[in-house]
Design an enzyme around this catalytic site. Structure first.
Site, mmCIF file in Angstrom:
data_model
loop_
_atom_site.group_PDB
_atom_site.id
_atom_site.type_symbol
_atom_site.label_atom_id
_atom_site.label_comp_id
_atom_site.label_asym_id
_atom_site.label_seq_id
_atom_site.Cartn_x
_atom_site.Cartn_y
_atom_site.Cartn_z
ATOM 1 N N THR A 116 0.842 -1.194 0.000
ATOM 2 C CA THR A 116 0.000 0.000 0.000
ATOM 3 C C THR A 116 0.876 1.242 0.000
ATOM 4 O OG1 THR A 116 -1.677 -1.222 1.235
ATOM 5 C CG2 THR A 116 -1.887 1.174 1.225
ATOM 6 N N ASN A 137 -5.849 -9.644 -7.624
ATOM 7 C CA ASN A 137 -5.956 -10.348 -6.349
ATOM 8 C C ASN A 137 -7.217 -11.198 -6.233
ATOM 9 O OD1 ASN A 137 -6.607 -7.442 -6.432
ATOM 10 N ND2 ASN A 137 -7.618 -7.837 -4.486
ATOM 11 N N GLN A 186 0.598 -9.572 -5.932
ATOM 12 C CA GLN A 186 0.067 -10.944 -6.033
ATOM 13 C C GLN A 186 0.906 -11.823 -6.941
ATOM 14 O OE1 GLN A 186 -2.231 -12.357 -4.286
ATOM 15 N NE2 GLN A 186 -3.221 -10.609 -3.320
ATOM 16 N N SER A 228 4.856 -6.856 -1.356
ATOM 17 C CA SER A 228 4.569 -6.973 0.074
ATOM 18 C C SER A 228 5.018 -8.349 0.545
ATOM 19 C CB SER A 228 3.053 -6.842 0.296
ATOM 20 O OG SER A 228 2.767 -5.896 1.286
ATOM 21 N N ALA A 229 5.858 -8.399 1.594
ATOM 22 C CA ALA A 229 6.484 -9.663 1.995
ATOM 23 C C ALA A 229 5.482 -10.731 2.451
ATOM 24 C CB ALA A 229 7.495 -9.404 3.112
ATOM 25 N N HIS A 230 4.374 -10.298 3.064
ATOM 26 C CA HIS A 230 3.481 -11.323 3.650
ATOM 27 C C HIS A 230 2.714 -12.136 2.609
ATOM 28 C CE1 HIS A 230 -0.577 -9.250 3.377
ATOM 29 N NE2 HIS A 230 0.202 -8.211 3.200
ATOM 30 N N THR A 262 13.380 4.978 10.507
ATOM 31 C CA THR A 262 14.300 3.909 10.900
ATOM 32 C C THR A 262 13.896 2.600 10.238
ATOM 33 O OG1 THR A 262 14.641 5.008 12.995
ATOM 34 C CG2 THR A 262 15.244 2.670 12.907
ATOM 35 N N CYS A 293 -9.759 -7.035 2.326
ATOM 36 C CA CYS A 293 -10.086 -5.683 2.776
ATOM 37 C C CYS A 293 -11.533 -5.329 2.474
ATOM 38 C CB CYS A 293 -9.175 -4.667 2.124
ATOM 39 S SG CYS A 293 -7.774 -5.398 1.321
#
Ligand code: PMP
Length: 388
Positions: free
Chosen positions: A71, A150, A178, A198-200, A235, A325
């Site tokens: 996002t 998706n 995706q 996105s890593a997940h 950071t 979502c």
């Protein structure tokens, strides 16, 4: 038996990912910008993760901009590239089936005075390339297109749109959230200026991702700070970044991804064919279109999605009615609406998304257990329709 068939919403972290992250939490917690020894150690770990990420994705280490996920990457790419565009380029072009958050961004830009156009899709979910060619002209600053949808899993013609964008002098942003991890991906070869991930979605942690930004492409940062070569301040999330690198490494390179894609496509086809044999009212969207190997977007006649999901829940099968979502709402999926699907059919949509943890036994169990639960409901619905 709990079966997880919602891999497009998120995936379970791989054991190697959890292990790599734990070692950062316990031993590498210093700030990578600090000059002292522990800080420099963290900085070296950051560099190693960046190199591994770049190797896995076919880009240079300097082209990786770490973010909090797709996002944020999408926002950084779109707002950042638009702000850096020449003043005569004031138009942005999106596909009409982008992720819900991305379509919200497109509408917000339009409200703010950017001229935004949407590329339509055909009835099978594939992109209307003729319409894309007509919309992408010399006044376009940016084209934003997902690599794979998706909900339907349909693959978008990234190479063809990259050629159109290049001919018009426009930047191309690709949301590959995706796609990456499910099919072989190479940034250098894909033709995009910027790519979100996105890593997940590939067994990494949540809350970390990246924007791959082609070297030499200018972008206005959206979060100010000196990290990530001034392109994204804050950071660095070192546990997440190291976890994402571990997730990419465990995919096993192009050969590993291709082998898993073949395995999943076979399981997905067996699932669809088995369900169709048992329940002739089954309809699968985008079945003939090029699509992700593990995604099946279907409806059982016009049985409302919540009825089917309730039966799946009884079987301890986790699935969804579409994007995580937006599922749970009573609105038809905007993706299906863009494909011209009427609301009563769209409200019956159920998405089964398979992934690395899915087994043949999972599919066999579903094929044995689900039809007996749905068959009486479908028969009843057919009788009611005849009587009416
Ligand atoms: N783009 C696509 C195509 C997605 O499927 C998702 C996640 N559902 C996102 C963007 C957003 O990813 P995240 O929630 O990790 O920021």
């Amino acid at each position: 038996m709990a079966i997880y068939l919602d891999h497009n919403a998120t995936t379970p972290p791989a054991p190697a990912v959890v292990e790599a992250m734990m070692s950062v939490f316990s031993g590498l917690w210093a700030n990578a910008s600090s000059q002292h020894g522990p800080g420099q150690e963290a900085k070296r770990a950051l560099g190693a993760a960046r190199a591994a990420t770049a190797r896995a994705l076919g880009c240079k280490p300097v082209e990786v901009v770490y973010t909090s996920g797709a996002t944020e990457s999408n926002h950084l790419a779109v707002r950042g590239l638009l702000a850096a565009a020449a003043p005569m380029r004031r138009r942005a072009v999106f596909s009409s089936v982008e992720h819900a958050g991305h379509l919200k961004l497109a509408r917000t830009l339009a409200e703010g005075g950017v001229s935004v156009d949407f590329i339509p899709v055909h009835g099978d979910g594939t992109l209307d390339l003729g319409a894309a060619a007509a919309l992408i002209g010399p006044d376009v600053a940016l084209v934003s297109l997902m690599a794979a949808n998706n909900e339907t899993g349909v693959l978008m013609p990234v190479a063809e749109v990259a050629a159109l964008a290049q001919a018009a002098g426009a930047r191309l942003h690709v949301d590959a959230t995706q796609f990456i991890g499910k099919l072989p991906f190479d940034f250098a070869a894909c033709g995009a200026d910027a790519v979100s991930l996105s890593a997940h979605k590939f067994q990494g942690p949540k809350g970390v991702g990246a924007l791959l930004l082609r070297q030499g492409v200018c972008l206005a940062p959206q979060t100010l700070g000196s990290q990530e070569r001034n392109r994204r301040g804050g950071t660095e999330n070192l546990p997440g970044i190291v976890g994402m690198a571990a997730a990419l490494e465990q995919l096993g390179g192009t050969a590993g991804v291709a082998a898993e894609a073949e395995r999943l496509a076979a399981l997905r086809d067996a699932l669809e064919q088995g369900l169709a044999r048992a329940l002739p009212a089954l309809h699968v969207w985008a079945q003939g279109a090029p699509r992700l190997p593990g995604t099946s977007y279907l409806r059982f006649g016009r049985l409302p999605a919540e009825v089917v999901l309730n039966r799946l829940e009884r079987l301890s099968v986790a699935a969804s009615s579409g994007a995580a979502c937006s599922s749970g709402g009573s609105e038809p999926s905007p993706v299906l609406t863009a494909m011209g699907v009427p609301p009563d059919e769209a409200l019956a949509a159920v998405r089964l998304s398979l992934g690395r943890t899915t087994t043949r036994e999972d599919v066999d169990y579903l094929l044995a257990a689900l039809p007996p639960l749905l068959e009486p409901l479908l028969r009843q619905a057919a009788e009611t329709a005849v009587a009416a």
